[in-house]
Write a protein that holds these residues in place. Sequence first.
Motif, PDB file in Angstrom:
ATOM      1  N   ASP A   1       0.868  -1.184   0.000  1.00 17.61           N
ATOM      2  CA  ASP A   1       0.000   0.000   0.000  1.00 17.61           C
ATOM      3  C   ASP A   1       0.898   1.225   0.000  1.00 17.61           C
ATOM      4  O   ASP A   1       1.720   1.391   0.895  1.00 17.61           O
ATOM      5  CB  ASP A   1      -0.871   0.031   1.258  1.00 17.61           C
ATOM      6  N   VAL A   2       0.758   2.060  -0.997  1.00 18.20           N
ATOM      7  CA  VAL A   2       1.587   3.260  -1.069  1.00 18.20           C
ATOM      8  C   VAL A   2       0.702   4.491  -1.195  1.00 18.20           C
ATOM      9  O   VAL A   2      -0.444   4.417  -1.625  1.00 18.20           O
ATOM     10  CB  VAL A   2       2.558   3.215  -2.276  1.00 18.20           C
ATOM     11  N   ARG A   3       1.241   5.617  -0.798  1.00 21.00           N
ATOM     12  CA  ARG A   3       0.556   6.893  -0.987  1.00 21.00           C
ATOM     13  C   ARG A   3       0.596   7.273  -2.459  1.00 21.00           C
ATOM     14  O   ARG A   3       1.623   7.138  -3.116  1.00 21.00           O
ATOM     15  CB  ARG A   3       1.256   7.989  -0.197  1.00 21.00           C
ATOM     16  N   ASP A   4      -0.521   7.787  -2.948  1.00 17.18           N
ATOM     17  CA  ASP A   4      -0.573   8.205  -4.349  1.00 17.18           C
ATOM     18  C   ASP A   4       0.256   9.453  -4.594  1.00 17.18           C
ATOM     19  O   ASP A   4       0.751   9.675  -5.688  1.00 17.18           O
ATOM     20  CB  ASP A   4      -2.027   8.482  -4.751  1.00 17.18           C
ATOM     21  N   ASP A   5       0.391  10.285  -3.567  1.00 17.59           N
ATOM     22  CA  ASP A   5       1.044  11.591  -3.737  1.00 17.59           C
ATOM     23  C   ASP A   5       2.490  11.561  -3.250  1.00 17.59           C
ATOM     24  O   ASP A   5       3.012  12.534  -2.745  1.00 17.59           O
ATOM     25  CB  ASP A   5       0.261  12.670  -2.995  1.00 17.59           C
TER      26      ASP A   5
ATOM     27  N   VAL B   1       9.572  10.297  -3.160  1.00 14.39           N
ATOM     28  CA  VAL B   1       9.851   9.856  -1.801  1.00 14.39           C
ATOM     29  C   VAL B   1      10.313   8.401  -1.852  1.00 14.39           C
ATOM     30  O   VAL B   1       9.759   7.597  -2.580  1.00 14.39           O
ATOM     31  CB  VAL B   1       8.587   9.969  -0.913  1.00 14.39           C
ATOM     32  N   GLU B   2      11.315   8.100  -1.070  1.00 15.01           N
ATOM     33  CA  GLU B   2      11.789   6.720  -1.016  1.00 15.01           C
ATOM     34  C   GLU B   2      11.445   6.105   0.331  1.00 15.01           C
ATOM     35  O   GLU B   2      11.433   6.784   1.348  1.00 15.01           O
ATOM     36  CB  GLU B   2      13.308   6.655  -1.220  1.00 15.01           C
ATOM     37  N   SER B   3      11.167   4.827   0.317  1.00 13.46           N
ATOM     38  CA  SER B   3      10.934   4.084   1.545  1.00 13.46           C
ATOM     39  C   SER B   3      11.888   2.901   1.593  1.00 13.46           C
ATOM     40  O   SER B   3      12.145   2.262   0.573  1.00 13.46           O
ATOM     41  CB  SER B   3       9.492   3.565   1.609  1.00 13.46           C
TER      42      SER B   3
ATOM     43  N   ILE C   1      12.146   1.300  -2.177  1.00 14.96           N
ATOM     44  CA  ILE C   1      11.242   1.594  -3.283  1.00 14.96           C
ATOM     45  C   ILE C   1      11.125   3.110  -3.427  1.00 14.96           C
ATOM     46  O   ILE C   1      11.415   3.858  -2.496  1.00 14.96           O
ATOM     47  CB  ILE C   1       9.834   0.980  -3.085  1.00 14.96           C
ATOM     48  N   ASP C   2      10.679   3.547  -4.599  1.00 13.67           N
ATOM     49  CA  ASP C   2      10.582   4.987  -4.856  1.00 13.67           C
ATOM     50  C   ASP C   2       9.169   5.504  -4.620  1.00 13.67           C
ATOM     51  O   ASP C   2       8.679   6.370  -5.318  1.00 13.67           O
ATOM     52  CB  ASP C   2      11.055   5.304  -6.277  1.00 13.67           C
ATOM     53  N   LYS C   3       8.499   4.940  -3.618  1.00 11.66           N
ATOM     54  CA  LYS C   3       7.176   5.398  -3.201  1.00 11.66           C
ATOM     55  C   LYS C   3       7.150   5.457  -1.682  1.00 11.66           C
ATOM     56  O   LYS C   3       7.956   4.799  -1.019  1.00 11.66           O
ATOM     57  CB  LYS C   3       6.088   4.411  -3.660  1.00 11.66           C
TER      58      LYS C   3
END
Length: 69
Positions: free
Chosen positions: A23-27, A31-33, A50-52
């Motif tokens: 589950d990632v934020r659309d906006d 941002v990297e996690s 990941i780059d979300k």
Amino acid sequence: MSKVTYTVVCPYDKSHKFPIVLDVRDDSEGVESTFEEYCPFCDRYVRVKIDKELKPDVEIYRRFGFRNY
Ligand SMILES: [Zn+2]
């Protein structure tokens, strides 16, 4: 929020690839996690980037949580 299927490439062996659903934020552009994910080939947790931006509760769950699920 979006569910995305992401292919993890193991940092220890690039031939280790496996899909996970996140589950990632659309906006969360730019941002990297970083989190840990279980690699079934290594039989251990490996660090994945990941780059979300992950949903916060998912990130907390993964960081502190129940690793034997
Ligand atoms: Zn691996």
